[in-house]
Write an enzyme that holds these catalytic residues in place. Structure first.
Site, PDB file in Angstrom:
ATOM      1  N   ASP A 188      -5.005   2.642   8.232  1.00  0.00           N
ATOM      2  CA  ASP A 188      -6.407   2.312   8.480  1.00  0.00           C
ATOM      3  C   ASP A 188      -6.625   0.861   8.893  1.00  0.00           C
ATOM      4  OD1 ASP A 188      -6.809   4.888   7.698  1.00  0.00           O
ATOM      5  OD2 ASP A 188      -7.786   4.425   5.797  1.00  0.00           O
ATOM      6  N   GLY A 246       0.804  -1.207   0.000  1.00  0.00           N
ATOM      7  CA  GLY A 246       0.000   0.000   0.000  1.00  0.00           C
ATOM      8  C   GLY A 246       0.838   1.258   0.000  1.00  0.00           C
ATOM      9  N   ALA A 247       0.574   2.114  -0.993  1.00  0.00           N
ATOM     10  CA  ALA A 247       1.307   3.380  -1.107  1.00  0.00           C
ATOM     11  C   ALA A 247       0.434   4.542  -0.672  1.00  0.00           C
ATOM     12  CB  ALA A 247       1.803   3.586  -2.539  1.00  0.00           C
ATOM     13  N   GLU A 292     -17.174  17.586   5.120  1.00  0.00           N
ATOM     14  CA  GLU A 292     -16.297  18.217   4.138  1.00  0.00           C
ATOM     15  C   GLU A 292     -16.889  18.144   2.737  1.00  0.00           C
ATOM     16  OE1 GLU A 292     -11.917  18.670   5.753  1.00  0.00           O
ATOM     17  OE2 GLU A 292     -12.197  16.763   4.683  1.00  0.00           O
TER      18      GLU A 292
END
Length: 430
Positions: free
Chosen positions: A326, A37-38, A196
């Site tokens: 996460d 994961g990047a 948001e």
């Protein structure tokens, strides 16, 4: 002719202290570090680790589905159409060291016992693994959400949502019989992402109305939140400011109201014992995330795809698997609740993870425990307004908006340096 050794042991540099039998042969090789994961945590990990260990100390591999990183904290803008989606992403190879081996592929399984990662196009083995695969939407079993609701989850989802909203406005004007429900947008969730997105949407809708010659009074933006308040965890004074600001822009709030079902025509909600159907042309789900399902299937002890890691960020029972971002779960001891999965925490975890990996690889020093340092949290309410707390001080309006942009620019700087800030940063403050 050299006689083949009967016992061959392959060690990396931290294993010299292991006891060997007489006649054993040591074949030195560099340990393999694989980061999955990047996202914010993954990029910080490989960047910091490549500086902490030498070229001859370890092989570092980064795996990511796409060849780009996207700013998750900007997706609400791309989804509403106030920021082009390309502004939210940049190429991974622009920000990682040339010594990091980048593999563009999708992770399908983790096999801890075999120290193997299964990809769509092959397999990788590892000595040390960092799982930073990000989150997935949590629908809480609500019927129809997966089929009919849009999400704010990645670049393509953001682009799809933006185009869908614009299509609803364009279609409305071409219909012989007008369907006002087409111009109703329901947002499920008044948490950080939902608020948001509402801020950006309330700025975007007036422009769409002018572009398609539509009376703004025909457009409805409805936010449905099951919790007793918007922005759970925020200071009540800031919550009141945010809700009032959005209501003045036309947003309707249904607080303490749960979505029971999502249909092709809208949603069904319930408050107390009262059920109500709300017809809408667009339903956006922004009310929850969970860890990656690959983590669950790998057999790690988890809660909704999130692993309660040890203080040094290792998966319980594993000395070679770190879990950050996460997919990790860390308890805030002050309030006895998990820290929310934020970019700020993921980046801090990346720093600690890299240091601890370096300790294991070199076999020197002691690993450090992770301690979250929450400098502040700011929620945007649109281009020039926001609410938040920074260094313990409450901010609203343009001051908070300025700080939000500074936070975004700082994240860019930490990953890509000043060049990335100049290329992608936010400089319009007022």
């Amino acid at each position: 002719m050299v006689k083949r050794a009967e016992n061959i042991h392959r060690y990396h540099f931290s294993s010299f202290t292991d006891k060997l039998s007489k006649g054993d042969v040591i074949v030195l090789r560099k340990p393999k570090v694989v980061v999955l994961g990047a996202g914010y945590g993954g990029l910080i990990t490989v960047n910091r680790l490549s500086k902490l260990v030498g070229v001859n100390d370890a092989d570092i591999t980064l795996v990511n589905k796409n060849d780009y990183h996207y700013e998750t904290t900007w997706l609400h803008e791309a989804s509403a159409g106030t920021l082009h989606h390309d502004k939210c992403r940049y190429q991974i190879k622009e920000v990682i060291s040339s010594r990091v081996n980048f593999v563009q592929d999708t992770v399908t399984a983790i096999k801890p016992e075999e120290k193997t990662i299964v990809l769509e196009k092959g397999e990788l083995d590892y000595d040390y693994l960092v799982v930073s695969l990000g989150s997935q939407p949590e629908t809480f079993g609500i019927q129809g959400l997966k089929e009919y609701a849009f999400g704010i989850t990645n670049i393509n989802a953001a682009r799809q949502l933006r185009e869908h909203i614009e299509l609803q406005f364009a279609t409305y004007q071409t219909e012989e019989v007008k369907h006002d429900d087409r111009l109703t947008i329901v947002v499920g969730g008044a948490g950080f992402t939902g608020i948001e997105f509402l801020g950006e949407l309330s700025n975007r809708v007036p422009k769409l109305c002018r572009e398609y010659d539509i009376d703004p009074k025909k457009v409805r933006i409805i936010c449905v939140e099951a919790a007793p308040t918007a922005l759970p965890g925020f200071d009540p004074e800031l919550v009141e400011y945010a809700v009032n600001h959005l209501e003045r822009k036309g947003v309707e709030f249904k607080i303490g109201t749960a979505i029971k079902e999502c249909t092709e025509d809208g949603i069904v909600v319930a408050k107390d014992d009262h059920m109500e159907e709300i017809k809408a042309g667009t339903v956006v789900w922004a009310a929850g995330v969970r860890g990656n399902s690959v983590v669950e299937e790998a057999g790690f002890e988890n809660m909704r795809g999130r692993v309660k890691v040890t203080p040094d960020l290792l998966a319980p029972g594993h000395k070679d698997v770190f879990i950050i971002g996460d997919c990790s779960l860390i308890i805030n001891e002050e309030i006895n609740r998990p820290y929310p999965p934020t970019a700020q925490i993921a980046m801090q975890q990346g720093e600690t993870c890299a240091k601890n990996l370096a300790v294991l690889i070199k076999g020197q020093g002691e690993m450090e425990g992770f301690k979250a340092d929450i400098k502040g949290t700011v929620a945007s309410l649109g281009e020039d307004d926001a609410v938040g707390t920074v260094f313990g001080k409450k901010l609203v309006g343009t001051k908070a908006s300025f700080m939000k942009k500074m936070i975004d620019n700082r994240a860019l700087y930490m990953v890509g340096g000043p060049g990335m800030v100049m290329k992608k940063g936010k400089f319009k403050f007022f």
